[in-house]
Write a protein that holds these residues in place. Structure first.
Motif, PDB file in Angstrom:
ATOM      1  N   TRP A 105       0.815  -1.209   0.000  1.00 16.22           N
ATOM      2  CA  TRP A 105       0.000   0.000   0.000  1.00 16.22           C
ATOM      3  C   TRP A 105       0.849   1.259   0.000  1.00 16.22           C
ATOM      4  O   TRP A 105       0.457   2.268  -0.595  1.00 16.22           O
ATOM      5  CB  TRP A 105      -0.966  -0.003   1.189  1.00 16.22           C
ATOM      6  N   LEU A 148      -8.438   5.793  -3.792  1.00 14.38           N
ATOM      7  CA  LEU A 148      -9.100   4.819  -2.923  1.00 14.38           C
ATOM      8  C   LEU A 148      -8.532   3.417  -3.134  1.00 14.38           C
ATOM      9  O   LEU A 148      -8.496   2.601  -2.202  1.00 14.38           O
ATOM     10  CB  LEU A 148     -10.605   4.811  -3.189  1.00 14.38           C
ATOM     11  N   THR A 150      -5.569   2.601  -3.369  1.00 12.45           N
ATOM     12  CA  THR A 150      -4.387   2.416  -2.518  1.00 12.45           C
ATOM     13  C   THR A 150      -4.773   1.931  -1.127  1.00 12.45           C
ATOM     14  O   THR A 150      -3.938   1.398  -0.396  1.00 12.45           O
ATOM     15  CB  THR A 150      -3.582   3.719  -2.392  1.00 12.45           C
ATOM     16  N   THR A 151      -6.028   2.155  -0.746  1.00 10.12           N
ATOM     17  CA  THR A 151      -6.499   1.758   0.587  1.00 10.12           C
ATOM     18  C   THR A 151      -7.340   0.489   0.550  1.00 10.12           C
ATOM     19  O   THR A 151      -7.885   0.083   1.579  1.00 10.12           O
ATOM     20  CB  THR A 151      -7.336   2.885   1.220  1.00 10.12           C
ATOM     21  N   ARG A 152      -7.443  -0.125  -0.625  1.00 11.70           N
ATOM     22  CA  ARG A 152      -8.401  -1.220  -0.830  1.00 11.70           C
ATOM     23  C   ARG A 152      -8.278  -2.334   0.210  1.00 11.70           C
ATOM     24  O   ARG A 152      -9.278  -2.818   0.733  1.00 11.70           O
ATOM     25  CB  ARG A 152      -8.230  -1.799  -2.238  1.00 11.70           C
ATOM     26  N   LEU A 156      -9.787  -0.227   7.048  1.00 11.71           N
ATOM     27  CA  LEU A 156     -10.285   1.123   7.295  1.00 11.71           C
ATOM     28  C   LEU A 156     -11.746   1.216   6.880  1.00 11.71           C
ATOM     29  O   LEU A 156     -12.184   0.543   5.941  1.00 11.71           O
ATOM     30  CB  LEU A 156      -9.472   2.145   6.491  1.00 11.71           C
ATOM     31  N   ASN A 157     -12.501   2.077   7.576  1.00 10.81           N
ATOM     32  CA  ASN A 157     -13.872   2.325   7.132  1.00 10.81           C
ATOM     33  C   ASN A 157     -13.861   3.388   6.031  1.00 10.81           C
ATOM     34  O   ASN A 157     -12.813   3.966   5.709  1.00 10.81           O
ATOM     35  CB  ASN A 157     -14.772   2.724   8.315  1.00 10.81           C
ATOM     36  N   ASP A 158     -15.016   3.647   5.460  1.00  8.79           N
ATOM     37  CA  ASP A 158     -15.093   4.565   4.320  1.00  8.79           C
ATOM     38  C   ASP A 158     -14.655   5.978   4.687  1.00  8.79           C
ATOM     39  O   ASP A 158     -14.002   6.673   3.885  1.00  8.79           O
ATOM     40  CB  ASP A 158     -16.521   4.600   3.762  1.00  8.79           C
ATOM     41  N   GLU A 160     -12.464   6.839   6.992  1.00  9.35           N
ATOM     42  CA  GLU A 160     -11.004   6.829   7.124  1.00  9.35           C
ATOM     43  C   GLU A 160     -10.325   6.808   5.752  1.00  9.35           C
ATOM     44  O   GLU A 160      -9.332   7.497   5.513  1.00  9.35           O
ATOM     45  CB  GLU A 160     -10.565   5.622   7.953  1.00  9.35           C
ATOM     46  N   LYS A 161     -10.882   6.020   4.837  1.00  6.39           N
ATOM     47  CA  LYS A 161     -10.315   5.952   3.488  1.00  6.39           C
ATOM     48  C   LYS A 161     -10.382   7.307   2.793  1.00  6.39           C
ATOM     49  O   LYS A 161      -9.403   7.757   2.182  1.00  6.39           O
ATOM     50  CB  LYS A 161     -11.057   4.895   2.658  1.00  6.39           C
ATOM     51  N   VAL A 165      -7.408   9.797   1.395  1.00  7.09           N
ATOM     52  CA  VAL A 165      -7.408  10.320   0.023  1.00  7.09           C
ATOM     53  C   VAL A 165      -7.225  11.831   0.032  1.00  7.09           C
ATOM     54  O   VAL A 165      -6.445  12.380  -0.750  1.00  7.09           O
ATOM     55  CB  VAL A 165      -8.727   9.939  -0.697  1.00  7.09           C
TER      56      VAL A 165
END
Length: 261
Positions: A105, A148, A150-152, A156-158, A160-161, A165
């Motif tokens: 990541w 997004l 990169t955080t897949r 993390l919750n949405d 936090e993602k 970003v």
């Protein structure tokens, strides 16, 4: 069915520039004898802005470069604000990194930052257009999607993602603006030494006293402030250092979250 109709009505209310970017606005049926297209107009505008800056771009100048009148352009793109949005949209059409290549990541986030900065470097006018809303056009949303990505696989919750970003995008924009300003200074005839402060180092060492600037003084005397010493970072390395500290912070957050769970 009612919900779909409501959505359709809202789509019809989209500003013209956004509607054009989604292909929701038809090409004019009546126009100049030699056919024009929205793509032709936008590409010509980008060419002017790339070579001469955004200040040199006007609808009349653009029309002249294409061999038409300004009114001819307005049949395709209703306003200059719409034109600027479509210019941003055009240069935001970037390729995703190869998903088949396995990277962690941190490297994915580095790739995203590099891609964003490259747009600012290739098109210095990009940052001169103010941000007026969240991304709404197809290619700008692709940037969000790529960030997004990169955080897949991170826990993390949405919220936090999206916060990450925003952090990454903000840092990329700041780096891009600084690099743009540095490049513009070089083009005006200033040497890298003058930009970094080397030509002013002697004067600063005379003017900056330890009593008045207790924390700046030792840094200045070491040569780090004006990049005199051999170990001083280049501007690119400075940005890399900052990015790595951001990634360290994200990693620390992930580890702390893991411990709580």
């Amino acid at each position: 069915m009612k919900d779909e109709e409501k959505i359709d009505r809202e789509i019809e209310k989209l500003p013209s520039g956004i509607a054009i970017s989604w292909g929701l606005r038809k090409q004019p049926q009546r126009g100049p004898k030699r056919e024009l297209s929205i793509d032709q107009i936008v590409e010509a505008a980008i060419d002017i802005a790339d070579k001469e800056g955004l200040a040199a771009l006007s609808m009349s100048r653009l029309a002249s470069s294409l061999g038409f009148t300004p009114m001819s352009l307005y049949r395709y793109i209703p306003s200059k604000d719409d034109l600027l949005l479509l210019m941003q949209e055009k240069v935001s059409d970037i390729n995703y990194p190869n998903e088949e290549v396995e990277t962690d990541w941190r490297e994915k986030m580095r790739q995203y930052i590099r891609i964003c900065i490259k747009v600012f470097q290739n098109h210095p006018w990009f940052s001169d257009i103010p941000i007026t809303s969240v991304p709404l056009t197809p290619n700008q949303l692709k940037w969000v999607d790529m960030a997004l990505r990169t955080t897949r696989n991170l826990p993390l919750n949405d919220y936090e993602k999206m916060s990450i970003v925003l952090l990454l995008s903000g840092y990329a924009r700041w780096c891009g603006i600084i690099m743009k300003d540095m490049s513009m200074a070089i083009h005006t005839g200033k040497s890298p030494g003058e930009i970094s402060g080397l030509d002013y180092s002697a004067a600063l060492k005379k003017l900056v006293t330890q009593e008045r600037y207790p924390d700046l003084y030792p840094v200045l005397m070491s040569g780090a402030y004006t990049e005199e010493n051999e170990d001083a970072n280049t501007i690119g390395n400075d940005f890399d250092f900052g990015l790595e500290r951001i990634l360290d912070g994200i990693e620390h957050y992930l580890l702390a979250k893991e411990k709580k769970e």
